[in-house]
Design a protein around this motif. Structure first.
Motif, PDB file in Angstrom:
ATOM      1  N   PHE A  15       7.550   0.800 -53.735  1.00 36.43           N
ATOM      2  CA  PHE A  15       6.241   1.438 -53.629  1.00 36.43           C
ATOM      3  C   PHE A  15       6.401   2.925 -53.335  1.00 36.43           C
ATOM      4  O   PHE A  15       5.776   3.780 -53.968  1.00 36.43           O
ATOM      5  CB  PHE A  15       5.429   0.749 -52.537  1.00 36.43           C
ATOM      6  N   GLU A  16       7.271   3.245 -52.379  1.00 34.16           N
ATOM      7  CA  GLU A  16       7.512   4.643 -52.028  1.00 34.16           C
ATOM      8  C   GLU A  16       8.162   5.397 -53.181  1.00 34.16           C
ATOM      9  O   GLU A  16       7.803   6.550 -53.458  1.00 34.16           O
ATOM     10  CB  GLU A  16       8.408   4.713 -50.793  1.00 34.16           C
ATOM     11  N   LEU A  35       5.566   6.242 -55.819  1.00 30.31           N
ATOM     12  CA  LEU A  35       4.726   7.367 -55.400  1.00 30.31           C
ATOM     13  C   LEU A  35       5.492   8.683 -55.468  1.00 30.31           C
ATOM     14  O   LEU A  35       4.954   9.712 -55.868  1.00 30.31           O
ATOM     15  CB  LEU A  35       4.200   7.141 -53.984  1.00 30.31           C
ATOM     16  N   THR A  48      -3.554   6.524 -55.799  1.00 28.27           N
ATOM     17  CA  THR A  48      -2.745   5.358 -56.157  1.00 28.27           C
ATOM     18  C   THR A  48      -2.279   4.617 -54.906  1.00 28.27           C
ATOM     19  O   THR A  48      -2.323   3.391 -54.845  1.00 28.27           O
ATOM     20  CB  THR A  48      -1.523   5.797 -56.988  1.00 28.27           C
ATOM     21  N   ALA A  49      -1.842   5.362 -53.889  1.00 25.58           N
ATOM     22  CA  ALA A  49      -1.390   4.742 -52.650  1.00 25.58           C
ATOM     23  C   ALA A  49      -2.536   4.002 -51.967  1.00 25.58           C
ATOM     24  O   ALA A  49      -2.344   2.897 -51.450  1.00 25.58           O
ATOM     25  CB  ALA A  49      -0.816   5.798 -51.715  1.00 25.58           C
ATOM     26  N   GLN A  88      -3.179   0.667 -53.743  1.00 26.19           N
ATOM     27  CA  GLN A  88      -2.159  -0.350 -53.501  1.00 26.19           C
ATOM     28  C   GLN A  88      -2.223  -0.880 -52.071  1.00 26.19           C
ATOM     29  O   GLN A  88      -2.077  -2.075 -51.836  1.00 26.19           O
ATOM     30  CB  GLN A  88      -0.777   0.209 -53.818  1.00 26.19           C
TER      31      GLN A  88
END
Length: 80
Positions: A5-6, A9, A31-32, A35
């Motif tokens: 995930f990180e 991003l 986006t973050a 999610q």
């Protein structure tokens, strides 16, 4: 430890763009937020389902009503 995930991003933030930095940062944060929000909703549904299953298993003892008729086990030889 790798966090996909990180990394996604970070790749989105470092992606070359014609737009300015504010728009790129806004896109990454949007986006973050999506999610993380989706994860929170799934967690909430999981907790709700767990509570529902606990309620159903606790109430399963009461599915069949108990009879109110008792055998005459009381004695009539009691003193008043």
């Amino acid at each position: 430890m790798r966090d996909p995930f990180e990394e996604s991003l970070r790749d989105l933030l470092n992606k070359p763009s014609i737009r300015d930095d504010d728009a790129r940062l806004g896109r990454v944060l949007k986006t973050a937020n999506r999610q993380v929000g989706a994860g929170d909703i799934l967690s909430l549904i999981g907790c709700w389902l767990q509570a529902l299953l606990i309620a159903l298993s606790g109430g399963s003892r009461h599915v069949m009503p108990a009879s109110r008729r008792h055998s005459p086990s009381t004695s009539f030889d009691k003193a008043d």
